[in-house]
Design a protein around this motif. Structure first.
Motif, PDB file in Angstrom:
ATOM      1  N   ASP A 130     -28.883 -22.612  11.259  1.00 14.45           N
ATOM      2  CA  ASP A 130     -28.438 -21.465  10.484  1.00 14.45           C
ATOM      3  C   ASP A 130     -29.464 -20.340  10.665  1.00 14.45           C
ATOM      4  OD1 ASP A 130     -27.004 -20.018   8.350  1.00 14.45           O
ATOM      5  OD2 ASP A 130     -28.791 -20.469   7.172  1.00 14.45           O
ATOM      6  N   MET A 131     -29.104 -19.129  10.259  1.00 13.99           N
ATOM      7  CA  MET A 131     -30.002 -17.979  10.448  1.00 13.99           C
ATOM      8  C   MET A 131     -30.619 -17.501   9.133  1.00 13.99           C
ATOM      9  SD  MET A 131     -29.160 -14.371  12.392  1.00 13.99           S
ATOM     10  CE  MET A 131     -28.270 -13.614  11.015  1.00 13.99           C
ATOM     11  N   ASP A 132     -29.827 -16.856   8.272  1.00 16.40           N
ATOM     12  CA  ASP A 132     -30.362 -16.260   7.040  1.00 16.40           C
ATOM     13  C   ASP A 132     -30.876 -17.333   6.093  1.00 16.40           C
ATOM     14  OD1 ASP A 132     -29.715 -13.387   7.419  1.00 16.40           O
ATOM     15  OD2 ASP A 132     -27.662 -14.142   7.510  1.00 16.40           O
ATOM     16  N   GLY A 133     -32.131 -17.197   5.703  1.00 18.62           N
ATOM     17  CA  GLY A 133     -32.731 -18.147   4.775  1.00 18.62           C
ATOM     18  C   GLY A 133     -33.247 -19.404   5.432  1.00 18.62           C
ATOM     19  N   THR A 134     -32.865 -19.627   6.692  1.00 22.31           N
ATOM     20  CA  THR A 134     -33.333 -20.809   7.430  1.00 22.31           C
ATOM     21  C   THR A 134     -34.392 -20.405   8.446  1.00 22.31           C
ATOM     22  OG1 THR A 134     -31.221 -21.967   7.150  1.00 22.31           O
ATOM     23  CG2 THR A 134     -32.642 -22.709   8.945  1.00 22.31           C
ATOM     24  N   LEU A 135     -34.048 -19.480   9.331  1.00 24.56           N
ATOM     25  CA  LEU A 135     -35.003 -18.992  10.327  1.00 24.56           C
ATOM     26  C   LEU A 135     -35.656 -17.674   9.894  1.00 24.56           C
ATOM     27  CD1 LEU A 135     -33.112 -19.720  13.678  1.00 24.56           C
ATOM     28  CD2 LEU A 135     -35.027 -20.999  12.681  1.00 24.56           C
ATOM     29  N   VAL A 136     -34.897 -16.838   9.219  1.00 21.88           N
ATOM     30  CA  VAL A 136     -35.426 -15.549   8.762  1.00 21.88           C
ATOM     31  C   VAL A 136     -35.284 -15.442   7.248  1.00 21.88           C
ATOM     32  CG1 VAL A 136     -35.155 -14.277  10.908  1.00 21.88           C
ATOM     33  CG2 VAL A 136     -33.199 -14.488   9.370  1.00 21.88           C
ATOM     34  N   ASP A 137     -36.284 -14.849   6.617  1.00 17.78           N
ATOM     35  CA  ASP A 137     -36.346 -14.784   5.160  1.00 17.78           C
ATOM     36  C   ASP A 137     -35.536 -13.587   4.671  1.00 17.78           C
ATOM     37  OD1 ASP A 137     -36.988 -15.197   2.550  1.00 17.78           O
ATOM     38  OD2 ASP A 137     -39.116 -14.698   2.741  1.00 17.78           O
ATOM     39  N   THR A 138     -34.204 -13.708   4.768  1.00 20.78           N
ATOM     40  CA  THR A 138     -33.328 -12.567   4.523  1.00 20.78           C
ATOM     41  C   THR A 138     -32.297 -12.781   3.431  1.00 20.78           C
ATOM     42  OG1 THR A 138     -31.975 -13.359   6.371  1.00 20.78           O
ATOM     43  CG2 THR A 138     -33.537 -11.573   6.841  1.00 20.78           C
ATOM     44  N   GLU A 139     -32.246 -13.952   2.811  1.00 19.10           N
ATOM     45  CA  GLU A 139     -31.252 -14.138   1.756  1.00 19.10           C
ATOM     46  C   GLU A 139     -31.434 -13.100   0.646  1.00 19.10           C
ATOM     47  OE1 GLU A 139     -28.700 -15.678   2.046  1.00 19.10           O
ATOM     48  OE2 GLU A 139     -28.925 -17.619   3.034  1.00 19.10           O
ATOM     49  N   GLY A 140     -32.696 -12.757   0.345  1.00 23.47           N
ATOM     50  CA  GLY A 140     -32.960 -11.733  -0.657  1.00 23.47           C
ATOM     51  C   GLY A 140     -32.487 -10.366  -0.223  1.00 23.47           C
ATOM     52  N   PHE A 141     -32.500 -10.098   1.095  1.00 20.95           N
ATOM     53  CA  PHE A 141     -32.028  -8.818   1.613  1.00 20.95           C
ATOM     54  C   PHE A 141     -30.542  -8.636   1.308  1.00 20.95           C
ATOM     55  CE2 PHE A 141     -35.309  -8.195   5.285  1.00 20.95           C
ATOM     56  CZ  PHE A 141     -36.334  -8.234   4.355  1.00 20.95           C
ATOM     57  N   TRP A 142     -29.761  -9.711   1.479  1.00 21.15           N
ATOM     58  CA  TRP A 142     -28.330  -9.625   1.204  1.00 21.15           C
ATOM     59  C   TRP A 142     -28.093  -9.304  -0.266  1.00 21.15           C
ATOM     60  CZ3 TRP A 142     -24.902  -8.665   4.611  1.00 21.15           C
ATOM     61  CH2 TRP A 142     -24.984  -9.188   5.910  1.00 21.15           C
ATOM     62  N   TRP A 143     -28.807  -9.984  -1.146  1.00 22.97           N
ATOM     63  CA  TRP A 143     -28.626  -9.738  -2.582  1.00 22.97           C
ATOM     64  C   TRP A 143     -29.035  -8.305  -2.944  1.00 22.97           C
ATOM     65  CZ3 TRP A 143     -25.914 -11.197  -6.460  1.00 22.97           C
ATOM     66  CH2 TRP A 143     -26.288 -10.879  -7.767  1.00 22.97           C
ATOM     67  N   ASP A 144     -30.149  -7.848  -2.382  1.00 23.57           N
ATOM     68  CA  ASP A 144     -30.599  -6.483  -2.651  1.00 23.57           C
ATOM     69  C   ASP A 144     -29.555  -5.456  -2.182  1.00 23.57           C
ATOM     70  OD1 ASP A 144     -32.924  -7.511  -3.687  1.00 23.57           O
ATOM     71  OD2 ASP A 144     -34.142  -7.092  -1.905  1.00 23.57           O
ATOM     72  N   ALA A 145     -28.961  -5.722  -1.022  1.00 28.22           N
ATOM     73  CA  ALA A 145     -27.923  -4.817  -0.515  1.00 28.22           C
ATOM     74  C   ALA A 145     -26.711  -4.824  -1.438  1.00 28.22           C
ATOM     75  CB  ALA A 145     -27.520  -5.218   0.903  1.00 28.22           C
ATOM     76  N   GLU A 146     -26.338  -6.003  -1.920  1.00 31.38           N
ATOM     77  CA  GLU A 146     -25.188  -6.111  -2.828  1.00 31.38           C
ATOM     78  C   GLU A 146     -25.460  -5.368  -4.140  1.00 31.38           C
ATOM     79  OE1 GLU A 146     -23.874 -10.452  -0.985  1.00 31.38           O
ATOM     80  OE2 GLU A 146     -25.157 -10.326  -2.762  1.00 31.38           O
ATOM     81  N   VAL A 147     -26.665  -5.545  -4.677  1.00 37.09           N
ATOM     82  CA  VAL A 147     -27.030  -4.859  -5.920  1.00 37.09           C
ATOM     83  C   VAL A 147     -26.991  -3.345  -5.710  1.00 37.09           C
ATOM     84  CG1 VAL A 147     -28.945  -4.395  -7.511  1.00 37.09           C
ATOM     85  CG2 VAL A 147     -28.405  -6.757  -6.864  1.00 37.09           C
ATOM     86  N   GLU A 148     -27.528  -2.872  -4.612  1.00 34.85           N
ATOM     87  CA  GLU A 148     -27.570  -1.440  -4.328  1.00 34.85           C
ATOM     88  C   GLU A 148     -26.169  -0.845  -4.177  1.00 34.85           C
ATOM     89  OE1 GLU A 148     -30.536   0.780  -1.545  1.00 34.85           O
ATOM     90  OE2 GLU A 148     -28.817   0.176  -0.308  1.00 34.85           O
ATOM     91  N   VAL A 149     -25.332  -1.514  -3.414  1.00 32.97           N
ATOM     92  CA  VAL A 149     -23.981  -0.998  -3.175  1.00 32.97           C
ATOM     93  C   VAL A 149     -23.182  -0.934  -4.478  1.00 32.97           C
ATOM     94  CG1 VAL A 149     -21.754  -1.526  -2.102  1.00 32.97           C
ATOM     95  CG2 VAL A 149     -23.861  -1.668  -0.750  1.00 32.97           C
TER      96      VAL A 149
END
Length: 236
Positions: free
Chosen positions: A24-43
């Motif tokens: 898997d990619m997000d949250g497994t190889l790259v620390d980006t799960e928080g990025f998705w949540w931040d984008a959702e909160v912003e939008v």
């Protein structure tokens, strides 16, 4: 070029060879799960809505259509799924253009598997445009193929992405080790009949037959992955 490291399949665990590793990619190889949540909160803030922190566990790891659809229904926001998908991808892509931290142990594991010529596939629920941006940082050369969430009819938690990856590598799913960080991804891999290493990122994941849970990729190496092949298979 001649390699001095063992080729795939020459090392076995109780007679069962590891044929491929699917990651898997997000949250497994790259620390980006928080990025998705931040984008959702912003939008949604721009749309006049606040997101409940408890929803974070609901949307993590799933396909964009499911996560975005849930948030539209939960907030009652006046936006279509297609419109929201574009905004979320734009917000996420903006964040990874500024920083793209790797998960601890990710670079070392990818380098080790590549050095031993273990076939690897990247299997993500993220869209192709996002995967291609991330590959530029983690190294596209590590992967024989990649599967994006918008390239399959049914993405995680369905088994289709992992079955497609195994088939593309010419591997038996039962001889593939999958590394995942969410319950959604784990469900997909187990439904495909793969052996699973769960590295929880946002929400906890419990142990089960055919599944090994570790705190980080720093606990995973090639020897560890070969050992998975001798554990009992998951029952579905």
């Amino acid at each position: 070029m001649t390699s001095t490291v063992p080729a795939l399949g020459t090392r076995t665990a109780e007679g069962s060879a590891l044929q491929a590793v699917l990651l898997d990619m997000d949250g497994t190889l790259v620390d980006t799960e928080g990025f998705w949540w931040d984008a959702e909160v912003e939008v949604f803030a721009a749309l006049g809505h606040s997101l409940d922190e408890a929803w974070r566990d609901v949307v993590v790891g799933g396909p964009m259509s499911r996560s975005a659809g849930f948030l539209i229904e939960a907030t009652g926001a006046d936006i279509t799924l297609d419109e929201l998908t574009v905004l979320l991808n734009d917000g996420f892509e903006d964040r990874i253009s500024r920083a793209l931290p790797l998960m601890p142990g990710a670079a070392r594991l990818l380098a080790e598997l590549s050095a031993h010529e273990v076939p690897m596939a990247l299997v993500s629920a993220s869209h192709r445009r996002i995967i291609d941006r991330v590959l530029g940082s983690i190294g596209a050369h590590h992967f024989a193929l990649t599967v994006a969430g918008d390239e399959v009819a049914r993405t995680k938690p369905h088994p289709d992405p992992y079955l497609l990856a195994a088939s593309g590598l010419g591997a038996d799913p039962a001889r593939c080790a999958v590394i995942e960080d969410t319950a959604t991804g784990v469900a997909a891999a187990e439904a495909a009949g793969c052996r699973v290493v769960a590295v929880p990122s946002v929400a906890p994941i419990g142990p089960a037959a055919g599944r090994t849970v570790v705190p980080s990729l720093e606990h995973v190496d090639l020897s560890f992955l070969h050992g998975l092949m001798s554990t009992p298979a998951a029952r579905n």
